[in-house]
Design an enzyme around this catalytic site. Structure first.
Site: not given
Ligand code: PMP
Length: 395
Positions: A183, A211, A242
């Protein structure tokens, strides 16, 4: 005697001194290419609204009509008080969309990781975890009680070496876990090679596609589809927060694994389900993605254009091969200064520093979306150039 919370006040001022204090801006408009932030209209370069679905008319209409039929809240834990047909429908549609046998949804992607890892490994087991995995994977690993061994980022040789070392010590079962798209850097895990290692060793393989969902693969079907590895990755974590434009998380895999998570995934068993409008929005998002690849194609065209122009301007955009575009700046105070100057000039792009990324690797992370027009991107590029020159970073 100092008050018992004096240490918190001290820590907060230390964060401010180091340029590591996170100031949260207030948004007064729906998500989109432009936002009203702290009362000012600015170009949005930092949300994860990859496909512009967070405020898409078809998504809003679906959420509204589901509210008319089902209300807003699920009102309880699904395993205790029953599950709405809407949630079951979403899980079936997601499984089909991703080419998996089955799927289970959670309240968020973070929750999906917290649920899944402890359900699959425990005290006598080992997790081989990429050193740059997301915080929610790290926390899921900690909760599991398994021994966590980090391997070098995207480094299969390092993974093999850590496995060989752990075999000498001995363990019951093992799981390999990697982000799909990382990310903060926007690079992609070598999933084919990870599958090979997992198969050779007989370990479970889990990938977090937060992502990649709606971004990678045919029409946004995700990283497993991108590498054509259907049914070869045991656990595919996803987020609906997302590209899907709502809030939620999911896990796709074979039917037995998903059945197990319905019995042992603690956030499924002890926390309420996704809300009705979120579920309906996600169903509508799948409709849109199945109808056409237009939004995903536009996202990639926008990202390619923006990244190429930023490189021409002289910015270091790191190792990204996805729409995530880090602008590498180094020290956190510089990244914060850059972000403030961007904002003064009409661009909303936040600085990211430690502990989200390593010390000395602070950056502005630009998130490109299908919602941006070419004019929007050009305007953004012009402002990056102006601020970059003012701060002596580009010529
Ligand atoms: N896994 C990854 C790799 C992420 O980038 C994120 C969000 N930043 C999440 C999980 C968490 O997702 P959510 O916002 O739906 O809790």
């Amino acid at each position: 005697m100092p008050s018992k919370s004096q240490w918190i006040t001290d820590e907060l001022s230390s964060l401010k001194q180091q340029g590591l204090y996170n100031t949260i801006r207030t948004i007064g408009s729906p998500q989109g290419a432009w936002l009203t932030v702290d009362g000012k209209k600015v170009l949005n370069f930092c949300s994860n609204n990859y496909l512009g679905l967070a405020n898409h008319p078809k998504i809003l209409a679906a959420a509204k009509s589901a509210i008319e039929k089902y209300g807003v809240g699920p009102a309880a834990v699904r395993s205790i008080a029953g599950t709405m047909s809407l949630h079951v429908e979403l899980e079936q549609r997601l499984a089909k969309f991703k080419g998996a046998e089955a799927c289970i949804t959670f309240q968020s992607g973070f929750m999906a990781n917290l649920a899944t890892v402890p359900a699959l490994v425990g005290k006598e087991d080992v997790i081989f975890s990429d050193e740059l995995n997301h915080a929610s994977i790290i926390d899921g690993c900690r909760l599991s009680g398994a021994k966590v061994v980090r391997y070098g980022h995207n480094n299969i040789q390092s993974l093999r070496e850590t496995i060989a070392n752990e075999k000498k010590i001995g363990f019951r079962r093992a799981m390999i876990i990697s982000d799909g798209v990382f990310s903060m850097d926007g690079d992609v895990a070598p999933l084919k090679e990870l599958v090979e290692v997992a198969d050779e060793e007989g370990y479970l393989l889990m990938v977090d596609d937060a992502h990649g969902e709606g971004v990678l693969g045919k029409g946004g079907r995700g990283i497993v589809d991108h590498f054509n590895l259907h049914h070869q990755v045991d656990v595919e974590i996803g987020t609906l927060s997302k590209a899907f434009g709502a809030v939620g998380g999911c896990v796709a895999g074979d039917a037995t694994l998903i059945e197990w998570l319905r019995q042992r995934g603690r956030p499924f068993l002890f926390s309420s389900a996704m809300t009705v409008p979120d579920v309906a929005a996600c169903l509508a998002a799948i409709d849109l993605l199945e109808e056409s690849t237009e939004l995903v194609d536009r996202l990639w065209a926008n990202a390619k254009y923006f990244k190429a122009e930023m490189k021409t301007l002289g910015f270091d955009t790191g190792v990204s091969t996805t729409p995530i575009t880090p602008v590498m700046l180094g020290e956190a105070p510089l990244a914060q200064q850059f972000s403030r100057a961007l904002f003064e000039n009409g661009v909303f792009a936040m600085a990211i520093g430690f502990p989200t990324v390593a010390k000395g690797k602070a950056r502005i992370r630009v998130m490109i979306s299908a919602a941006h027009s070419k004019d929007d991107l050009d305007k953004g590029l012009e402002i990056f150039k102006k601020v970059g020159k003012e701060l002596g970073l580009v010529k």
